[in-house]
Design an enzyme around this catalytic site. Structure first.
Site, PDB file in Angstrom:
ATOM      1  N   ARG A  24      16.043  -1.749  -4.129  1.00 26.35           N
ATOM      2  CA  ARG A  24      14.701  -2.167  -4.537  1.00 26.35           C
ATOM      3  C   ARG A  24      14.620  -2.365  -6.042  1.00 26.35           C
ATOM      4  O   ARG A  24      15.284  -1.645  -6.812  1.00 26.35           O
ATOM      5  CB  ARG A  24      13.663  -1.107  -4.125  1.00 26.35           C
ATOM      6  CG  ARG A  24      13.588  -0.881  -2.624  1.00 26.35           C
ATOM      7  CD  ARG A  24      13.061  -2.109  -1.910  1.00 26.35           C
ATOM      8  NE  ARG A  24      13.032  -1.970  -0.462  1.00 26.35           N
ATOM      9  CZ  ARG A  24      13.745  -2.718   0.390  1.00 26.35           C
ATOM     10  NH1 ARG A  24      14.597  -3.610  -0.061  1.00 26.35           N
ATOM     11  NH2 ARG A  24      13.616  -2.563   1.681  1.00 26.35           N
ATOM     12  N   LYS A  47       2.030   7.360   4.314  1.00 33.43           N
ATOM     13  CA  LYS A  47       1.427   6.021   4.302  1.00 33.43           C
ATOM     14  C   LYS A  47       0.928   5.650   5.690  1.00 33.43           C
ATOM     15  O   LYS A  47       0.539   4.497   5.924  1.00 33.43           O
ATOM     16  CB  LYS A  47       2.445   4.977   3.837  1.00 33.43           C
ATOM     17  CG  LYS A  47       2.988   5.223   2.439  1.00 33.43           C
ATOM     18  CD  LYS A  47       4.047   4.190   2.090  1.00 33.43           C
ATOM     19  CE  LYS A  47       4.971   4.673   0.998  1.00 33.43           C
ATOM     20  NZ  LYS A  47       6.128   3.798   0.808  1.00 33.43           N
ATOM     21  N   PRO A 100       0.818  -1.211   0.000  1.00 32.58           N
ATOM     22  CA  PRO A 100       0.000   0.000   0.000  1.00 32.58           C
ATOM     23  C   PRO A 100       0.852   1.261   0.000  1.00 32.58           C
ATOM     24  O   PRO A 100       1.729   1.417   0.858  1.00 32.58           O
ATOM     25  CB  PRO A 100      -0.806  -0.112   1.299  1.00 32.58           C
ATOM     26  CG  PRO A 100      -0.532  -1.454   1.870  1.00 32.58           C
ATOM     27  CD  PRO A 100       0.676  -2.007   1.210  1.00 32.58           C
ATOM     28  N   GLU A 101       0.617   2.117  -0.954  1.00 33.21           N
ATOM     29  CA  GLU A 101       1.258   3.424  -1.002  1.00 33.21           C
ATOM     30  C   GLU A 101       0.154   4.468  -0.829  1.00 33.21           C
ATOM     31  O   GLU A 101      -0.967   4.100  -0.501  1.00 33.21           O
ATOM     32  CB  GLU A 101       1.997   3.603  -2.344  1.00 33.21           C
ATOM     33  CG  GLU A 101       3.049   2.523  -2.582  1.00 33.21           C
ATOM     34  CD  GLU A 101       3.818   2.689  -3.892  1.00 33.21           C
ATOM     35  OE1 GLU A 101       3.967   3.832  -4.360  1.00 33.21           O
ATOM     36  OE2 GLU A 101       4.272   1.671  -4.438  1.00 33.21           O
ATOM     37  N   ARG A 145       2.514 -10.484   6.417  1.00 30.57           N
ATOM     38  CA  ARG A 145       3.947 -10.459   6.725  1.00 30.57           C
ATOM     39  C   ARG A 145       4.285  -9.857   8.084  1.00 30.57           C
ATOM     40  O   ARG A 145       5.450  -9.799   8.459  1.00 30.57           O
ATOM     41  CB  ARG A 145       4.708  -9.729   5.623  1.00 30.57           C
ATOM     42  CG  ARG A 145       4.703 -10.572   4.374  1.00 30.57           C
ATOM     43  CD  ARG A 145       5.606 -10.045   3.294  1.00 30.57           C
ATOM     44  NE  ARG A 145       5.237 -10.688   2.050  1.00 30.57           N
ATOM     45  CZ  ARG A 145       5.675 -10.320   0.865  1.00 30.57           C
ATOM     46  NH1 ARG A 145       6.484  -9.315   0.749  1.00 30.57           N
ATOM     47  NH2 ARG A 145       5.296 -10.966  -0.198  1.00 30.57           N
TER      48      ARG A 145
END
Length: 265
Positions: free
Chosen positions: A255, A51, A2-3, A101
């Site tokens: 990333r 966020k 989610p951003e 997670r």
DNA sequence: CAATCGTCCTGCGGGC
DNA sequence: TGCCCGCAGGACGATT
């Protein structure tokens, strides 16, 4: 992951369900990264910063939440193995914080503690605020001439809310290589980055976010649709949609990062 | 001081 | 088929 668009979507949806309602109780299913055991009170607001998600309660209390990689807030969502906690308005009106997670957190803090939260205080400007103008963006760019554009777009202390998917989309949209140093950007390129930043985040909210890899769903458990409009993030080992050149996949800032060597200069 | 690296954690995909 | 390894990533603390 989610951003800003995904967080904004779930916050808007859950807010309409719980604003001015009472939370009767919570059930903590996974104590990891949750600093409270019981909670009740009136919901004054639910809002987003970067966020981060802030559930504002009465008596000067707040629950600061972060979804990190896999967190979801779901209205009447399934209570399952990954459920971190459940907020009950009553027996049938509730929302869950699920988190496969287990990187996400929920932290009960006073107004005073919230105002001292490092995470919130270190956040950069909100890209969709009206007062976030091109000249403000240019000033930000000029502050870090050596930083790589894609890496700094992901830096929450520089600009709040953009993560690894949208930073790549913004670079592709603007026709700028993600590894370019900010100091090398021409005014025209800065303007394009600014416009792409605003346009992409706004469009992604309109489509209720991106459901990549079967991951994110919105606050009502429905998939977002912006993933179908992603132009570069989803093109790993594929050809550029615009020019059919093979998309390059590199690591930037640790990333995964994709770009088209022909469309981006 | 700033940039980079390892860490947390689970599910899934690749390789054999 | 099934197992094992490695990878994915937001933010933070440690390190260079």
């Amino acid at each position: 992951m989610p951003e800003l668009p995904e967080v904004e979507t779930v916050v808007r949806q859950i807010r309409t369900k719980i604003k001015d309602k009472k939370i009767l109780r919570v059930e903590i299913k996974d104590k990891k990264r949750v600093n409270f055991m019981r909670l009740s009170g009136k919901v004054l607001d639910l809002y987003r910063r970067g966020k981060g998600i802030i559930l504002k309660l009465d008596k000067g209390r707040n629950v600061l939440m972060h979804l990190k990689m896999s967190g979801r807030l779901l209205w009447r969502g399934p209570i399952e193995k990954s459920t971190k906690l459940v907020f009950y308005n009553n027996n049938k009106d509730y929302f869950v914080f699920n988190d496969v997670r287990r990187f996400g957190y929920a932290k009960l803090v006073s107004d005073q503690e919230l105002s001292q939260e490092k995470f919130l205080n270190n956040l950069g400007p909100e890209p969709l605020n009206k007062n976030f103008t091109l000249s403000e963006f240019t000033a930000l760019i000029n502050r870090k001439p050596k930083a790589k554009i894609k890496v700094i777009l992901n830096d929450q202390t520089w600009l709040a809310g953009v993560g690894n998917i949208y930073s790549q989309e913004i670079c592709y949209c603007a026709g700028v290589l993600p590894q370019r140093a900010l100091g090398s950007l021409q005014p025209e390129e800065i303007k394009r980055l600014y416009q792409c930043l605003k346009r992409i985040l706004t469009a992604a909210i309109k489509h209720r976010g991106s459901s990549v890899d079967e991951g994110y769903v919105d606050g009502l458990g429905v998939k977002g649709h912006y993933d179908k409009l992603l132009k570069i993030y989803s093109r790993k080992k594929k050809l550029c949609l615009r020019c059919k050149t093979p998309v390059i996949d590199v690591k930037l800032g640790g990333r995964g990062t994709r770009y088209c060597p022909k469309c981006q200069k």
